[in-house]
Design a protein around this motif. Structure first.
Motif, short mmCIF file in Angstrom:
data_model
loop_
_atom_site.label_atom_id
_atom_site.label_comp_id
_atom_site.label_asym_id
_atom_site.label_seq_id
_atom_site.Cartn_x
_atom_site.Cartn_y
_atom_site.Cartn_z
N SER A 29 0.81 -1.22 0.00
CA SER A 29 0.00 0.00 0.00
C SER A 29 0.84 1.27 0.00
O SER A 29 0.34 2.33 -0.35
N ASN A 30 2.10 1.17 0.40
CA ASN A 30 2.98 2.34 0.44
C ASN A 30 3.75 2.57 -0.86
O ASN A 30 4.49 3.54 -0.97
N ILE A 31 3.59 1.68 -1.84
CA ILE A 31 4.23 1.88 -3.13
C ILE A 31 3.41 2.88 -3.94
O ILE A 31 2.21 2.69 -4.14
N VAL A 32 4.05 3.94 -4.39
CA VAL A 32 3.34 4.97 -5.15
C VAL A 32 3.60 4.89 -6.64
O VAL A 32 2.85 5.46 -7.43
N ALA A 33 4.66 4.20 -7.05
CA ALA A 33 4.95 4.02 -8.46
C ALA A 33 5.91 2.86 -8.62
O ALA A 33 6.67 2.53 -7.70
N MET A 34 5.88 2.23 -9.77
CA MET A 34 6.82 1.17 -10.10
C MET A 34 7.32 1.37 -11.52
O MET A 34 6.68 2.05 -12.32
N GLY A 35 8.45 0.75 -11.83
CA GLY A 35 8.98 0.89 -13.17
C GLY A 35 10.11 -0.07 -13.43
O GLY A 35 10.49 -0.89 -12.58
N TRP A 36 10.63 0.01 -14.64
CA TRP A 36 11.74 -0.80 -15.09
C TRP A 36 12.90 0.10 -15.51
O TRP A 36 12.70 1.12 -16.19
N TYR A 37 14.09 -0.28 -15.10
CA TYR A 37 15.33 0.36 -15.51
C TYR A 37 16.21 -0.69 -16.18
O TYR A 37 15.99 -1.89 -16.00
N ARG A 38 17.20 -0.24 -16.93
CA ARG A 38 18.15 -1.18 -17.51
C ARG A 38 19.55 -0.58 -17.50
O ARG A 38 19.72 0.63 -17.49
N SER A 50 7.60 3.30 -16.67
CA SER A 50 7.08 3.42 -15.32
C SER A 50 5.56 3.46 -15.35
O SER A 50 4.95 3.79 -16.38
N ILE A 51 4.96 3.14 -14.21
CA ILE A 51 3.52 3.21 -14.06
C ILE A 51 3.22 3.73 -12.65
O ILE A 51 3.77 3.23 -11.67
N SER A 52 2.38 4.75 -12.56
CA SER A 52 2.07 5.37 -11.29
C SER A 52 0.92 4.64 -10.61
O SER A 52 0.29 3.75 -11.18
N ARG A 53 0.63 5.04 -9.38
CA ARG A 53 -0.47 4.47 -8.64
C ARG A 53 -1.81 4.67 -9.35
O ARG A 53 -2.70 3.81 -9.28
N SER A 54 -1.93 5.79 -10.07
CA SER A 54 -3.15 6.08 -10.81
C SER A 54 -3.22 5.36 -12.15
O SER A 54 -4.26 5.39 -12.81
N GLY A 55 -2.12 4.72 -12.56
CA GLY A 55 -2.09 4.00 -13.82
C GLY A 55 -1.46 4.75 -14.96
O GLY A 55 -1.43 4.24 -16.09
N ARG A 56 -0.97 5.94 -14.72
CA ARG A 56 -0.29 6.70 -15.76
C ARG A 56 1.02 6.01 -16.12
O ARG A 56 1.79 5.61 -15.24
#
Length: 119
Positions: A29-38, A50-56
Motif C-alpha cells: 500500500s505504500n508503493i506509489v509508483a513502479m517501473g523498469w530500468y536497464r 514506469s507506471i504510477s499508482r493512478s495508472g499513468r
C-alpha cells in the motif's frame, strides 16, 4: 519492507519478444509508483518505463511503441512486454518501486534479470 522478485529474462533473436515480471510483497500500500530500468556494460542505469499508482505510464523514447508496461493488482505483479527487440536492448533489467516512508520517497530494487538480444 518491500521485496521485489523478477523473472522472464533470457536470450532472444532480434525481432523477438520477452515478457518480464516483477512480483512485489510487503507493504504494498505504500508503493506509489513502479517501473523498469536497464543497465548495459559501461552505461548508467537508465529508466525504461514506469507506471504510477493512478495508472499513468511513461516510456523512454528508445522503447516507445515496442514495450508495454502493465500490472496485475490481484497478483501484486508488474510486467514489461518487450516486442520487436533489438540488440541495443541488451542489458540487465531492474524492477523498481518507489515507496513513501512518511518523510519522502525511497527506492527499492530487484536483483536484475539479463536480457540478451542476438542479431
Amino acid at each position: 519492507q518491500v521485496q521485489l522478485v523478477e523473472s522472464g529474462g533470457g536470450l532472444v533473436q532480434a525481432g523477438g519478444s520477452l515478457r518480464l515480471s516483477c512480483a512485489a510483497s510487503g507493504s504494498i500500500s505504500n508503493i506509489v509508483a513502479m517501473g523498469w530500468y536497464r543497465q548495459a556494460p559501461g552505461n548508467e542505469r537508465e529508466p525504461v518505463a514506469s507506471i504510477s499508482r493512478s495508472g499513468r505510464t511513461n516510456y523512454s523514447d528508445s522503447v516507445k511503441g515496442r514495450f508495454t508496461i502493465s500490472r496485475d493488482n490481484a497478483k501484486n505483479t508488474m510486467y514489461l512486454q518487450m516486442n520487436s527487440l533489438k540488440p541495443e536492448d541488451t542489458a540487465v533489467y531492474y524492477c523498481n518501486a518507489k515507496y513513501y516512508s512518511g518523510s519522502g520517497l525511497f527506492d527499492y530494487w530487484g536483483q536484475g534479470t539479463q536480457v540478451t538480444v542476438s542479431s
